[in-house]
Write a protein that holds these residues in place. Structure first.
Motif, mmCIF file in Angstrom:
data_model
loop_
_atom_site.group_PDB
_atom_site.id
_atom_site.type_symbol
_atom_site.label_atom_id
_atom_site.label_comp_id
_atom_site.label_asym_id
_atom_site.label_seq_id
_atom_site.Cartn_x
_atom_site.Cartn_y
_atom_site.Cartn_z
ATOM 1 N N ALA A 1 -9.508 5.264 4.747
ATOM 2 C CA ALA A 1 -8.600 4.191 4.350
ATOM 3 C C ALA A 1 -8.613 3.053 5.374
ATOM 4 O O ALA A 1 -8.599 1.873 5.007
ATOM 5 N N ILE B 1 0.849 4.299 -2.861
ATOM 6 C CA ILE B 1 0.682 5.724 -2.556
ATOM 7 C C ILE B 1 1.845 6.526 -3.124
ATOM 8 O O ILE B 1 1.664 7.614 -3.697
ATOM 9 N N SER C 1 0.830 -1.204 0.000
ATOM 10 C CA SER C 1 0.000 0.000 0.000
ATOM 11 C C SER C 1 0.867 1.258 0.000
ATOM 12 O O SER C 1 0.521 2.262 -0.638
ATOM 13 N N ASN C 2 2.005 1.230 0.693
ATOM 14 C CA ASN C 2 2.903 2.380 0.700
ATOM 15 C C ASN C 2 3.521 2.608 -0.677
ATOM 16 O O ASN C 2 3.675 3.753 -1.127
ATOM 17 N N GLN D 1 -4.418 -2.749 -0.142
ATOM 18 C CA GLN D 1 -4.171 -2.276 -1.502
ATOM 19 C C GLN D 1 -5.387 -1.561 -2.062
ATOM 20 O O GLN D 1 -5.278 -0.483 -2.660
ATOM 21 N N VAL E 1 -3.400 8.352 4.328
ATOM 22 C CA VAL E 1 -4.059 7.241 3.631
ATOM 23 C C VAL E 1 -3.212 5.982 3.709
ATOM 24 O O VAL E 1 -3.724 4.873 3.961
ATOM 25 N N ALA E 2 -1.892 6.122 3.498
ATOM 26 C CA ALA E 2 -1.015 4.951 3.518
ATOM 27 C C ALA E 2 -1.049 4.250 4.873
ATOM 28 O O ALA E 2 -1.162 3.017 4.948
ATOM 29 N N ALA F 1 -5.783 1.871 -0.457
ATOM 30 C CA ALA F 1 -4.853 2.865 -0.993
ATOM 31 C C ALA F 1 -5.277 3.335 -2.372
ATOM 32 O O ALA F 1 -5.197 4.529 -2.689
ATOM 33 N N ALA G 1 -4.373 2.584 5.419
ATOM 34 C CA ALA G 1 -4.473 1.325 4.666
ATOM 35 C C ALA G 1 -3.738 0.187 5.362
ATOM 36 O O ALA G 1 -4.013 -0.995 5.095
ATOM 37 N N SER G 2 -2.796 0.529 6.248
ATOM 38 C CA SER G 2 -2.060 -0.497 7.004
ATOM 39 C C SER G 2 -2.653 -0.763 8.380
ATOM 40 O O SER G 2 -2.146 -1.608 9.111
ATOM 41 N N GLY H 1 -6.521 6.953 -1.960
ATOM 42 C CA GLY H 1 -5.321 7.710 -2.311
ATOM 43 C C GLY H 1 -5.547 8.798 -3.351
ATOM 44 O O GLY H 1 -5.176 9.966 -3.128
#
Length: 602
Positions: free
Chosen positions: A508, A161, A157-158, A518, A546-547, A521, A550-551, A525
């Motif tokens: 997110a 982004i 996900s990072n 994923q 957002v990143a 994001a 998402a985690s 994102g």
């Protein structure tokens, strides 16, 4: 609003509903989105298929290959043994601290799921050695791996982004840019797990009664409550089974009864082969419901005997042993029955029970459709169980990763990993090119075969990315993004920049619980970046929110594959994740609110 914008919003809404309901696989949903956008004529073909050439795709392919090389050369096995040695003599809170920190550090350099899969068997072995319920250790390990992923660019996900920022021509994130925000959050989360997981997690797992290094055979059969479904039977000369093989007997398909052992004279077959031919005078150890077993005995002319608990020893005859096996998070066997995959014929192992949502299933096993998070109790020879450790659909949790015979290329794999991280950290190469170079290098140096490298690529993740990335372009080109920003504008004026940051974080995080990191994001994102540009805010700040949102996959087993990995072996229920994970959500939200504006001023 134009017809094209309405069409795109409808497609996005349907996709979101499908993600949340989990009726369709995420990668298939993404491909359906791609097809819908193409059929609607909203994007030209190069734009429609631009997701396939996205740098994140190439980066992930290289990382999958590099991670597989670390496993193939024995690097990860050495790491697991080192972590096991670190746990000697520690108290339970310190055990949790060491195991979760190990998972977090591993996920800084490799795929989060692979990091969890590396440390989970160590946690299981520690639990066996120390007479601790595995349910007290396994969930913290999966959460630790997820927390570690927050502090590195290498989390999927990072990477997505960072790729979205680069596509818009904006300053993007490097390898260490997540560390100032994600690092303190991860550290606080690990401390929280060490303190509170022993208090909040139940003593409930398939292995709660295990003790000692011998894997506690008698206790294991007790935990799965096999004695309630084990029955002894004698095959008289008049039985219709005489002369038939087990496959021909139809005991499993017709009656839901499993033959766990066959004793013929002085020979014991445990587990017996499907081709074992029954003879008069044989003694059988049957497993199934009492009424099913009685019906089979009546119809087939078997004589049921009074059950003696000592008969369980037959399960371990002929050097046979028990092992607990989890479905890997991305197993291709989900939805299939043991009969569909011909498990017994393919692996030569007998499935005695399936652990599903904190309870054992012990009858009609061949008819049960496997689900994510399930664990299997299998019986067979050590050689057959070893074969199962090589299958990517399973993870044998009662064994640590085995060190391969030839480890001379382990040093090469470590050097490639170090050079890759150094090249990315110093901006010598773009991360996509560096990852692909690392992946190809481990193949050329024979750290891993080309066939194993191809098999390591998780195509479902790539399909998800390829299908969802064009959706953002369609939202922009049709004006749907502008319409959404109108709704956001009023909200932004009322709550301010930090409030808007938290709104995108929460969007997110909510998507991550129900869909995937994923998907979260890729959906939140583009909107966050567009909002930042529209309102004159720092795009990196909202993208970071957002990143990390998402985690924030801590409230359910389906929010992250690492959580599913431990669900069956830990005997966890859905509510167990929220009970422990809610504190991590609060820690992450507080970290995003306080740290993000300090590092990336709004």
């Amino acid at each position: 609003m134009s017809a094209g914008a309405i069409y795109v919003l409808v497609v996005a809404g349907i996709a979101l509903v499908l993600f949340v309901t989990e009726r369709v696989a995420p990668d298939l949903i993404a491909l359906l989105v791609l097809i819908s956008l193409g059929v609607g004529g909203l994007l030209d073909l190069p734009t429609l298929f631009s997701g396939l050439s996205n740098p994140a795709m190439v980066t992930l392919i290289g990382l999958f290959m590099l991670t597989a090389a670390l496993q193939q050369t024995g690097v990860t096995a050495y790491v697991s043994l080192f972590v096991l040695r670190l746990t000697h003599g520690l108290r339970q809170w310190a055990l949790v601290g060491v195991l979760t920190l190990s998972a977090a550090l591993a996920s800084l350099m490799m795929n989060t799921v692979a990091a969890a899969a590396l440390i989970v068997p160590v946690g299981r072995r520690v639990a066996l050695n120390r007479d601790i319920s595995p349910s007290r250790l396994l969930m913290p390990i999966s959460f630790g791996a997820v927390l570690g992923g927050m502090a590195t660019l290498l989390t999927t996900s990072n990477l997505l982004i960072a790729g979205l920022l680069a596509e818009h021509g904006l300053p993007t994130f490097g390898l260490l840019d997540f560390l100032p925000v994600g690092g303190p959050i991860a550290l606080a989360g690990l401390i929280y797990l060490a303190i509170f997981s022993p208090r909040l997690l139940p003593e409930r797992s398939p292995s709660d009664q295990w003790s000692g290094l011998q894997l506690a055979r008698r206790e294991l059969t007790h935990t799965y409550r096999l004695a309630m479904r084990l029955h002894e039977a004698y095959v008289p000369p008049s039985s219709s089974l005489v002369g038939k093989t087990l496959a021909e007997s139809d005991l499993g398909r017709r009656y839901g009864v499993t033959v766990s052992a066959v004793v013929h004279g002085r020979d014991t077959y445990a587990p017996p082969s499907p081709h074992t031919r029954l003879q008069a005078g044989d003694w059988l150890l049957l497993q199934g419901r009492p009424d099913d077993t009685e019906a089979a005995a009546r119809d087939l002319g078997l004589t049921l005997l009074a059950y003696d608990e000592s008969a369980q020893a037959v399960l371990f005859a002929s050097n046979s042993e028990l092992a607990e096996v989890a479905l890997s998070p991305r197993s291709t066997l989900v939805g299939h029955t043991l009969e569909d995959i011909r498990f017994r014929e393919k692996y030569g192992l007998n499935v005695l029970a399936i652990w599903h949502e904190s309870r054992p299933i012990r009858s009609h096993l061949t008819e049960y459709a496997l689900e994510r998070g399930d664990a299997l109790l299998v019986q067979g020879s050590p050689e057959r169980i070893h074969i199962l450790t090589q299958d990517p659909d399973f993870l044998v949790l009662t064994r640590l990763p085995e060190i391969p015979e030839h480890t001379e290329r382990a040093v090469i794999a470590v050097i490639v990993l170090a050079l890759f991280l150094l090249a990315v950290a110093l901006n010598v190469l773009p991360i996509s090119l560096a990852a692909l170079l690392a992946g190809v290098t481990v193949v050329l140096t024979r750290c891993i075969t080309a066939e194993r490298a191809r098999a390591s690529i998780q195509w479902q993740v790539l399909f998800l990315i390829a299908g969802m990335l064009p959706l953002a372009k369609a939202l922009e080109q049709t004006g749907a993004m502008a319409a959404l920003l109108v709704a956001v504008k009023d909200l932004a004026e009322g709550i301010g920049p930090r409030g808007l940051l938290m709104i995108f974080y929460l969007i997110a995080a909510a998507l991550a619980q129900s869909a995937s990191g994923q998907a979260a994001a890729l959906i939140a994102g583009p909107l966050a970046i567009a909002a930042a540009q529209q309102f004159g805010l720092n795009p990196q700040a909202l993208a970071m929110g957002v990143a990390l949102g998402a985690s924030t996959a801590f409230l359910s087993p389906v929010s992250h594959p690492a959580n599913l990995l431990v669900m069956g072996p830990g005997g966890y229920r859905f509510g167990d994740y929220a009970k422990l994970g809610f504190g991590l959500v609060l820690i992450t939200a507080l970290g995003v609110y306080v740290l993000t504006p300090l590092v990336y001023p709004l």
